[in-house]
Design an enzyme around this catalytic site. Structure first.
Site, PDB file in Angstrom:
ATOM      1  N   GLY A 185       0.765  -1.587   0.427  1.00 13.50           N
ATOM      2  CA  GLY A 185      -0.001  -0.283  -0.373  1.00 13.50           C
ATOM      3  C   GLY A 185       0.827   1.317   0.194  1.00 13.50           C
ATOM      4  N   VAL A 229       1.034  -2.791  10.928  1.00 15.01           N
ATOM      5  CA  VAL A 229       1.961  -2.588   9.767  1.00 15.01           C
ATOM      6  C   VAL A 229       2.244  -0.723   9.884  1.00 15.01           C
ATOM      7  CG1 VAL A 229       3.102  -2.424   7.784  1.00 15.01           C
ATOM      8  CG2 VAL A 229       3.044  -4.396   8.639  1.00 15.01           C
ATOM      9  N   GLY A 230       0.503  -0.708   9.612  1.00  9.09           N
ATOM     10  CA  GLY A 230       0.847   0.908   9.962  1.00  9.09           C
ATOM     11  C   GLY A 230       0.726   1.832   8.254  1.00  9.09           C
ATOM     12  N   LEU A 231       0.362   1.122   7.706  1.00  6.78           N
ATOM     13  CA  LEU A 231       1.317   1.029   6.064  1.00  6.78           C
ATOM     14  C   LEU A 231       2.804   1.808   5.843  1.00  6.78           C
ATOM     15  CD1 LEU A 231      -2.009   3.043   4.593  1.00  6.78           C
ATOM     16  CD2 LEU A 231      -1.134   1.104   3.859  1.00  6.78           C
ATOM     17  N   ASN A 262      -1.823  -0.514  -5.434  1.00 10.85           N
ATOM     18  CA  ASN A 262      -2.603  -0.008  -3.844  1.00 10.85           C
ATOM     19  C   ASN A 262      -2.378   1.349  -3.776  1.00 10.85           C
ATOM     20  OD1 ASN A 262      -3.105  -0.302  -0.377  1.00 10.85           O
ATOM     21  ND2 ASN A 262      -4.624  -2.308  -1.388  1.00 10.85           N
ATOM     22  N   CYS A 302      -7.412   0.342   5.374  1.00 13.20           N
ATOM     23  CA  CYS A 302      -6.897  -0.069   6.135  1.00 13.20           C
ATOM     24  C   CYS A 302      -6.832  -0.104   7.691  1.00 13.20           C
ATOM     25  CB  CYS A 302      -5.647   0.381   5.914  1.00 13.20           C
ATOM     26  SG  CYS A 302      -4.764   0.132   6.883  1.00 13.20           S
ATOM     27  N   ASN A 318     -10.213  -7.241   3.207  1.00  8.66           N
ATOM     28  CA  ASN A 318      -9.271  -6.331   3.918  1.00  8.66           C
ATOM     29  C   ASN A 318      -9.011  -6.975   5.163  1.00  8.66           C
ATOM     30  OD1 ASN A 318      -6.245  -4.596   5.190  1.00  8.66           O
ATOM     31  ND2 ASN A 318      -7.442  -2.732   3.299  1.00  8.66           N
ATOM     32  N   GLY A 360      -5.661 -14.316   7.530  1.00  6.71           N
ATOM     33  CA  GLY A 360      -5.164 -15.593   7.900  1.00  6.71           C
ATOM     34  C   GLY A 360      -6.511 -16.748   7.348  1.00  6.71           C
ATOM     35  N   GLY A 396      -7.928 -15.137   3.856  1.00  8.28           N
ATOM     36  CA  GLY A 396      -7.406 -16.769   5.160  1.00  8.28           C
ATOM     37  C   GLY A 396      -7.139 -17.961   3.649  1.00  8.28           C
TER      38      GLY A 396
HETATM   39  C1  LIG Z   1       1.112  -7.497   6.719  1.00  2.93           C
HETATM   40  C2  LIG Z   1      -0.101  -7.240   6.521  1.00  2.93           C
HETATM   41  C3  LIG Z   1      -0.232  -5.884   5.549  1.00  2.93           C
HETATM   42  C4  LIG Z   1      -0.706  -5.278   4.397  1.00  2.93           C
HETATM   43  N1  LIG Z   1      -1.032  -4.345   4.517  1.00  2.93           N
HETATM   44  C5  LIG Z   1      -2.120  -3.790   3.334  1.00  2.93           C
HETATM   45  C6  LIG Z   1      -1.870  -2.879   2.115  1.00  2.93           C
HETATM   46  O1  LIG Z   1      -0.936  -2.015   2.458  1.00  2.93           O
HETATM   47  N2  LIG Z   1      -2.838  -2.226   2.099  1.00  2.93           N
HETATM   48  C7  LIG Z   1      -3.979  -2.995   1.722  1.00  2.93           C
HETATM   49  O2  LIG Z   1      -5.082  -3.161   1.159  1.00  2.93           O
HETATM   50  N3  LIG Z   1      -4.716  -4.800   2.289  1.00  2.93           N
HETATM   51  C8  LIG Z   1      -2.997  -5.194   3.573  1.00  2.93           C
HETATM   52  N4  LIG Z   1      -2.641  -5.978   3.337  1.00  2.93           N
HETATM   53  C9  LIG Z   1      -4.204  -6.690   3.754  1.00  2.93           C
HETATM   54  C10 LIG Z   1      -4.031  -7.973   2.394  1.00  2.93           C
HETATM   55  O3  LIG Z   1      -4.157  -7.505   1.093  1.00  2.93           O
HETATM   56  C11 LIG Z   1      -5.700  -8.530   2.116  1.00  2.93           C
HETATM   57  O4  LIG Z   1      -6.812  -8.019   2.012  1.00  2.93           O
HETATM   58  C12 LIG Z   1      -5.251  -9.510   3.752  1.00  2.93           C
HETATM   59  O5  LIG Z   1      -4.046 -10.094   4.487  1.00  2.93           O
HETATM   60  C13 LIG Z   1      -6.623 -10.983   3.626  1.00  2.93           C
HETATM   61  O6  LIG Z   1      -6.561 -11.702   3.490  1.00  2.93           O
HETATM   62  P1  LIG Z   1      -5.497 -13.058   3.936  1.00  2.93           P
HETATM   63  O7  LIG Z   1      -5.979 -13.749   4.698  1.00  2.93           O
HETATM   64  O8  LIG Z   1      -5.040 -14.325   2.236  1.00  2.93           O
HETATM   65  O9  LIG Z   1      -3.861 -12.242   4.110  1.00  2.93           O
HETATM   66  C14 LIG Z   1      -1.745  -6.778   4.328  1.00  2.93           C
HETATM   67  C15 LIG Z   1      -2.147  -8.111   4.695  1.00  2.93           C
HETATM   68  C16 LIG Z   1      -1.112  -7.661   6.000  1.00  2.93           C
HETATM   69  C17 LIG Z   1      -1.006  -9.339   6.676  1.00  2.93           C
END
Ligand SMILES: Cc1cc2nc3c(=O)[nH]c(=O)nc-3n(C[C@H](O)[C@H](O)[C@H](O)COP(=O)(O)O)c2cc1C
Ligand SMILES: Cc1cc2nc3c(=O)[nH]c(=O)nc-3n(C[C@H](O)[C@H](O)[C@H](O)COP(=O)(O)OP(=O)(O)OC[C@H]3O[C@@H](n4cnc5c(N)ncnc54)[C@H](O)[C@@H]3O)c2cc1C
Ligand SMILES: Cc1cc2nc3c(=O)[nH]c(=O)nc-3n(C[C@H](O)[C@H](O)[C@H](O)COP(=O)(O)OP(=O)(O)OC[C@H]3O[C@@H](n4cnc5c(N)ncnc54)[C@H](O)[C@@H]3O)c2cc1C
Ligand SMILES: Cc1cc2nc3c(=O)[nH]c(=O)nc-3n(C[C@H](O)[C@H](O)[C@H](O)COP(=O)(O)O)c2cc1C
Ligand code: FES
Ligand code: FES
Lengths: 310, 231, 310, 231
Positions: A46, A71-73, A99, A139, A201, A226, A253
């Site tokens: 992002g 992480v806080g972007l 993103n 976010c 998200n 997850g 997940g």
């Molecule tokens: C460490 C981490 C950082 C993420 N950073 C962003 C981000 O910058 N922008 C965004 O739209 N989603 C971000 N996400 C969300 C993921 O893109 C995703 O939508 C979310 O983790 C759910 O999918 P998953 O269960 O497969 O991880 C982040 C997720 C994780 C775990």
């Protein structure tokens, strides 16, 4: 011959596997482990108009079948990306998704303008680095930030409308599971001319350290991702896909080929893989062969045969 | 998946696991390890303890679910590992003190075997372990059980000091450098929680005067003065 | 001496452990395994005015660190409960909570009236079987049912107001995580004179059988519970407890004594244990000794010392 | 936690596990089993295969995560079990046919050892197992590999027929009773998914002409005519 390809607003995806924002950097790290051009696409970390150093303190905590992140972007800013990373993207044979996050509507607009501008310049040279903008209005890790827009449909409408107005690049809106009314949010995106929505998200969640008697995260809450959230994500994707006509990207997940198929059957055009990249560094290529195997076994030729079948 | 050759308890709650295969790695680098199941979700980072032609070894302490699962593995079982990861310890010349506290001794064995002109300082809270192993590779091993091993190290005697151990120990080393106005290099190996281990997720960030760095790529070994240490 | 007791609207709980509705029957089954009067309380299986045979087809599916259920409020009806089970409750030395569900507002009202009436009759004989009514406006498993009330605050207000008007029995409202605005929902409950809120009920979720190409549940979606949802439940409890002055009962994914403590620190007065009963048939008594041990180790005398400390 | 005495593969993917301790149980009853970890979340129901003074035995087929974990356990490891659960098979008099398909043979061994005047019918898809064991307790064992073992059973020869196996087999038995207007008792042991196992959660309900019943309490053994069988 199995055909896995799909498209969003004319952008070709050779298969439905897109690596999720924030979990795949800008692709370079994983490219050391496998040929990432086998993927349908990647969504980069992002980005915000200005660089962000991200949240202080602990940023990750494991939960049962899930993880919290705060992480806080953290990101180098759009300019830095365009100058230093987009070159690598130019050479990639996959759909490239930027993103775009932000704290205020103006930031989103300016950010989109920068990317738009850059695209024109590259285009003039016959180059391309960005195929789609994914607008992250969801976010949960940025205080007084993006999340506000992710919760109320009418607040989000402003951002979507303004960003849509300033860019001709295909636009996907990344929705938050914390939205008050996810379906109306998606319908709004369609109304405002978005080319697709991606969801979900991370889910706002919490962990308390009972010995220190405080939240393990400085920011109080963090984002849950997850396998733990998959059943919720799948329901949400199904709800949204049943109600809008623009493509839906299913996220949340996924850790197996059958998980991918579930999202497709729930109506997703593409899926994104996030946390699973941390579990399996070869996630992308292994899921790809898993999907192919599933389709072979089940005698399915194209994903259209099963998309939205539920 | 790689096969486990042995997994032996070397002191209460501390295990030494030997995994078959050809591996690479430099001093201070680490691997991400996990079983075949998806739960617990994240892989666990462990420093290289030793490395030979046909195997790699790790030394780990059982602290939670992940390491508990490792401890339950037997010869013939298998594990997944990704690595080597991290920057590791830079190529250095000169006299070096290797200072380890508790399980922080893990990366020092590999370091001691490769670096010349080192003194080894090992501190334990209750019970020393692997003393014979360390003695077999160096004649300059100093052990302390209870108290602060760092107090034994005369910084000025060395060009480089590498500290591995609990955050409190790293902080103390950093502070000692400032207090004694020590001009050599104090290196610390940080143990931030990690997810991807390869620089893609930014959950392991370390703040410092020059901005944010990733423990898994720019670290885990940093110059003490480059990083803010807090828990 | 450690004191674990608490109270809601004058009802005494000897400790914060309450067994959650739908996971503990009416207590008889678990009473075969341990003395359930060590518990702070129990919430009985959700009751409706008329008996319900529940949902057809598969009713349970395991997910990573969680489970989906689609029981669909199968229950013998309030009358049957009052005639056949309430006698057992009279003899229990713990707080007895009737969980009241319904499809329409009239059903909720009539149900509450029946319970109220029964209480008066028992009272006249010096007896008591029900200490608290927990109004379940949040069951995601009943089509066109309770859930409608659980989502919109103003829709829920009608039910809460009407039920409050017809009963003098202490009233707790069980909130749904699927609510559009959980905090406003809780604030509404306080405004309407509820004595407490309990949250969260299960989260609406989905599982698709990719071989049969359909949802594994006839009802399409089902309710997710268990450790997977704990981080979400904890965040929601914290949000609500920070905003209302009535007691909050924290529910969702608790499987350890420190989980209980986390909810208390997040502001919960009591907690409910659901799915964990299936994992550990002695859940209640083991959590109780775990909490006591934690408090001893940490030098905590009463839960008030740490309640809402975050 | 109870200690495992042995856990032996008796045919491809089928294991026989012996657990130390004093256990009770009647024909057709089951136990809920689980490892010490919280994941997988739910306990797995297994029928009593055999029971002696100081141990209990189960026969299980590896089909998914839970049974896969069971299969990885070794002598000396431990397991949690709760039971005996369920109504079991009623006390009956008269001639009885015990009909098992695949892993459905598990409860029949225990049954055959306790009931007098029984014939045993075992059907397997690809490979028979435990034939010697069954033969050692009864001289009337009929085995069929491939095809339907139910076809071999002349219902009229028996007062009771107990069928354990895949739902398709239970359905076929039910249908055969109707078609042949058989007036004896056809019992089926259903394998609904369970959570609590003791009657508290109602996820295991079986529908029937007389309403809903809990497989874990009123079952798992039902008269075929009492239950609607579907998958
Ligand atoms: C460490 C981490 C950082 C993420 N950073 C962003 C981000 O910058 N922008 C965004 O739209 N989603 C971000 N996400 C969300 C993921 O893109 C995703 O939508 C979310 O983790 C759910 O999918 P998953 O269960 O497969 O991880 C982040 C997720 C994780 C775990
Ligand atoms: C670069 C690096 C090298 C390491 N080398 C070693 C080593 O050689 N030997 C050894 O015993 N330990 C080492 N550690 C610490 C080790 O990774 C943790 O003790 C281990 O991950 C704990 O996992 P757990 O499931 O047993 O504990 P839990 O507390 O249950 O773990 C929960 C979560 O916290 C993380 N975590 C917990 N403690 C730590 C920690 N100290 N550092 C990083 N993450 C942590 C886990 O990875 C997991 O995500 C190293 C850590 C890092 C970052
Ligand atoms: C009363 C009863 C007695 C049984 N006796 C035996 C026996 O003696 N030997 C044997 O091998 N099997 C027996 N089964 C079936 C056995 O419980 C399942 O095969 C097992 O639970 C599968 O778990 P898994 O994790 O390996 O499979 P998965 O498919 O991963 O299980 C996922 C979930 O489905 C449930 N499940 C899956 N299949 C079944 C099934 N057929 N019946 C009930 N629940 C299921 C599991 O408990 C779990 O909740 C019995 C089932 C019941 C209800
Ligand atoms: C099988 C099952 C049945 C349930 N039935 C009810 C019910 O009748 N009424 C109700 O208010 N909640 C019901 N619930 C929700 C639980 O009371 C609880 O709110 C939820 O499961 C979250 O807690 P847990 O994660 O500890 O299980 C049910 C949950 C399960 C798993
Ligand atoms: S662990 Fe992902 S960037 Fe370091
Ligand atoms: S499994 Fe809970 S009632 Fe049968």
């Amino acid at each position: 011959m199995i055909n896995l390809s799909g498209s969003i607003a004319g952008v070709h995806f050779k298969n439905p596997l897109v690596m999720a924002s924030g979990t795949f950097g800008f692709g370079k790290e994983y490219a050391q482990y496998y040929d990432i051009s086998v993927l349908g696409g990647i969504a980069g970390k992002g980005l915000t108009l200005h660089p962000k150093s991200g949240n202080e303190g602990l940023r990750v905590f494991e939960t049962p079948s899930g993880m919290l992140n705060s992480v806080g972007l953290e990101n180098p800013g759009i300019k830095h990306f365009l100058e230093n990373e987009a070159g690598f993207w130019e050479g990639l044979d996959l759909a490239r998704i930027v993103n775009l996050g932000g704290d205020h509507i103006d930031e989103y607009i300016e950010g989109a303008l920068l990317i738009n501008q850059d695209s024109r310049i590259r285009e003039a040279k016959g180059l391309k680095a960005v195929d789609i903008i994914e607008l992250n209005i969801s976010c949960p890790n940025v205080k007084e930030g993006g999340l506000a827009y992710g919760i109320k449909t009418e607040k989000a409408r402003e951002v979507v409308r303004e960003v849509r107005a300033v860019t001709s690049i295909p636009l996907v809106i990344k929705l938050s599971p914390n939205a008050e009314d996810l379906v109306s949010m998606a319908v709004m995106c369609e109304e405002e001319g978005a080319d697709g929505v991606s969801l979900i998200n991370t889910i706002s969640a919490m962990k308390i350290d009972v010995y220190k008697r405080k939240s393990v995260f400085r920011n109080l809450y963090a984002g849950l991702s997850g396998p733990a959230i998959k059943p919720i994500a799948l329901r949400m994707v199904h709800q949204v896909a049943s109600r809008v006509n623009i493509p839906v990207i299913g996220v949340g997940g996924i850790t197996s080929a059958t998980d991918v198929i579930e999202f497709i059957m729930a109506g997703a055009s593409l899926v994104q893989i996030g946390t699973y990249n941390f579990v399996n560094i070869h996630a992308g290529e292994e899921l790809l062969s898993g999907i192919t195997e599933f389709m072979n076994n089940e005698g399915i030729q194209t994903l259209d045969e099963i998309r939205g079948i539920i | 998946m790689a096969e486990i050759m042995s997994n032996i308890q070397v002191s209460p709650g501390v295990f030494r696991i030997k995994i078959s295969g050809k591996y690479e790695g430099r001093i201070g680098q680490f691997y991400m390890l996990r079983g075949s199941r998806i739960d617990p979700l994240l892989s666990r980072p462990l420093s290289i303890f030793d490395l030979k032609d046909h195997y790699i070894e790790f030394l780990y302490q059982v602290v939670g679910e992940g390491t508990h699962l490792f401890a339950s593995l037997k010869r013939g079982d298998s594990l997944n590992l990704v690595g080597p990861l991290g920057n590791g310890f830079p190529d250095i010349e000169g006299r070096t003190a290797l200072v380890g506290g508790g399980i922080g001794i893990a990366p020092l064995y590999f370091a001691a075997k490769q670096l010349r002109d080192t003194d080894i300082y090992l501190g334990f809270r209750e019970e020393a372990c692997l003393v014979t192993d360390f003695n077999s590779i160096s004649s300059n091993v100093r052990i302390k059980v209870g108290g602060s091993i760092l107090d034994e190290v005369v910084f000025e005697d060395y060009d480089h000091i590498l500290v591995c151990g609990p955050t409190g120990m790293l902080k103390a080393a950093k502070q000692k450098q400032v207090e004694q106005d020590y001009h050599g290099n104090v290196y610390v190996s940080v143990e931030n929680k990690m997810a991807c281990g390869i620089g893609a997720c930014l959950v392991c960030s370390v703040k410092g005067p020059e901005g944010t760095k990733r423990a898994c790529v720019e670290g885990p070994v940093f110059l003490a003065k480059e990083v803010d240490l807090d828990d």
